[in-house]
Motif scaffolding. Structure first.
Motif, PDB file in Angstrom:
ATOM      1  N   GLU A   1       0.826  -1.204   0.000  1.00  0.00           N
ATOM      2  CA  GLU A   1       0.000   0.000   0.000  1.00  0.00           C
ATOM      3  C   GLU A   1       0.861   1.255   0.000  1.00  0.00           C
ATOM      4  O   GLU A   1       0.530   2.251  -0.653  1.00  0.00           O
ATOM      5  N   PHE A   2       1.979   1.222   0.712  1.00  0.00           N
ATOM      6  CA  PHE A   2       2.868   2.380   0.765  1.00  0.00           C
ATOM      7  C   PHE A   2       3.407   2.711  -0.619  1.00  0.00           C
ATOM      8  O   PHE A   2       3.510   3.892  -0.978  1.00  0.00           O
ATOM      9  N   GLN A   3       3.724   1.716  -1.403  1.00  0.00           N
ATOM     10  CA  GLN A   3       4.199   1.973  -2.759  1.00  0.00           C
ATOM     11  C   GLN A   3       3.124   2.622  -3.612  1.00  0.00           C
ATOM     12  O   GLN A   3       3.432   3.418  -4.505  1.00  0.00           O
TER      13      GLN A   3
ATOM     14  N   PRO B   1       3.295   7.850  -5.060  1.00  0.00           N
ATOM     15  CA  PRO B   1       3.060   8.818  -6.147  1.00  0.00           C
ATOM     16  C   PRO B   1       2.005   9.869  -5.824  1.00  0.00           C
ATOM     17  O   PRO B   1       1.923  10.892  -6.509  1.00  0.00           O
ATOM     18  N   GLN B   2       1.187   9.656  -4.799  1.00  0.00           N
ATOM     19  CA  GLN B   2       0.095  10.565  -4.461  1.00  0.00           C
ATOM     20  C   GLN B   2       0.575  11.576  -3.410  1.00  0.00           C
ATOM     21  O   GLN B   2       0.155  11.569  -2.260  1.00  0.00           O
ATOM     22  N   LYS B   3       1.447  12.472  -3.828  1.00  0.00           N
ATOM     23  CA  LYS B   3       2.141  13.346  -2.895  1.00  0.00           C
ATOM     24  C   LYS B   3       1.214  14.255  -2.103  1.00  0.00           C
ATOM     25  O   LYS B   3       1.531  14.647  -0.976  1.00  0.00           O
TER      26      LYS B   3
END
Length: 360
Positions: A176-178, A182-184
């Motif tokens: 989930e962290f990966q 990308p969703q900064k």
């Protein structure tokens, strides 16, 4: 304050042709900062933020950014790694640090106001220079912190993910962290740091006010000036640094502080109080460009700036009584920010601005 590549507008994306919904909506990090603000009311702004931003648990020290514990804390969110550096950053006057989530034309913006200059410098170094003792010029009275990883928001995100996920789906937090990386907007914050000092080096006597009142008004001008830059930043993706951008930001700051546009102060801020003469050392020095303007070229810039301030004075007289609502002020700033310095300096600029404001 960086120097632009040209005396008017630097190479940067222009504002969109048509304005979006104004004022701009809040960004995703504001919900978290509203909680920080409530916490700050109860126990002070510095401890509230030190609990969330691990950089404030480390001192300012040469080589700190390369320390293994620091890297574990800031890159992996390991707050325990800061334990060896307790008590971390120690403010000279923590009671004179205030946090507010301020309504602006750019949406609500977290603003941290720091009265002691030493604390302002240290917090700027902690949050923008990775706790390295990088010099902060005396001319810098405000700082936009952008793109700072907020491990408190990441922890909140993880707790919600663990609460709602199906435990037999085989997914791990690492997976989930990966997807989160990308969703900064979901974990990187933007906020403004402000110092309490006379605005643009102008003294209270020069502003025609007593010391306490000028310091209070300076804070308003500086705050609204920076929030106006932030408004343009949100629309363009780059911070503005041209003379025209400065004039517009000072316009908004003065309007908020005094309820009107004070052209006398706008000129003094740039070193143009005796316009068409120029006072060496004024803020206009920062906008000569990479290839320094000199002689007749700089005199032309001084002339154009003085005329632009005169036109903005007319705009203020015509428009400011109708700008108490943020959406109307945002629309005016949008229109002004699309003007070049030369356009703003031309006679009749107020009519052009009024025409643009009347368009749907």
């Amino acid at each position: 304050m960086s120097v632009p590549s040209t005396p008017d507008r630097p190479a940067a994306p222009r504002l969109p042709e048509h304005p979006p919904a104004l004022p701009l909506p809040d960004e995703p990090h504001i919900d978290a900062w509203l909680a920080y603000e409530r916490d700050a009311w109860e126990r002070g702004a510095f401890p509230a933020l030190q609990d969330r931003f691990v950089q404030l648990r480390f001192p300012i020290q040469d080589g700190m950014s390369r320390d293994a514990a620091y890297r574990a804390a800031t890159l992996r969110g390991d707050f325990d790694a800061a334990g060896a550096f307790a008590p971390g950053l120690v403010p000279c006057d923590r009671r004179a640090i205030d946090l507010a989530v301020h309504p602006t034309i750019a949406g609500r913006v977290p603003v941290l106001t720091i009265a002691d200059r030493r604390d302002f410098v240290a917090i700027v170094q902690a949050l923008t220079e990775r706790n390295e003792p990088v010099p902060v010029p005396a001319s810098v009275g405000a700082c936009l912190v952008a793109g700072l990883n907020n491990w408190d928001r990441i922890a909140t995100y993880r707790a919600e993910w663990e609460r709602t996920r199906q435990h037999d789906d085989g997914e791990t937090w690492a997976d989930e962290f990966q997807r989160l990386v990308p969703q900064k907007a979901l974990y990187q914050d933007r906020f403004i740091l402000l110092s309490r000092s006379p605005y643009s080096g102008v003294t209270a006597a020069q502003a025609g006010l007593d010391e306490a009142e000028w310091l209070a008004q300076s804070l308003v001008i500086r705050r609204e000036h920076e929030c106006t830059h932030y408004f343009v930043y949100r629309l363009c993706g780059l911070l503005p640094h041209s003379v025209m951008d400065e004039l517009v930001a000072d316009f908004v700051g003065l309007a908020h502080a005094f309820g009107t546009y004070r052209a006398d102060l706008a000129r003094r801020f740039l070193g143009l109080e005796a316009w068409p003469a120029y006072r060496p050392g004024g803020r206009l020095e920062y906008y000569r460009g990479d290839r320094e303007l000199a002689g007749a070229a700089f005199r032309d810039l001084v002339e154009i700036c003085g005329r632009a301030i005169g036109q903005l004075d007319e705009v203020g007289r015509a428009c400011l009584p109708d700008l108490r609502r943020l959406e109307k002020l945002a629309r005016l700033v949008f229109v002004l920010s699309r003007l070049s310095l030369e356009d703003c300096a031309q006679d009749g600029a107020v009519d052009r601005v009024g025409h643009e404001l009347a368009l749907p």
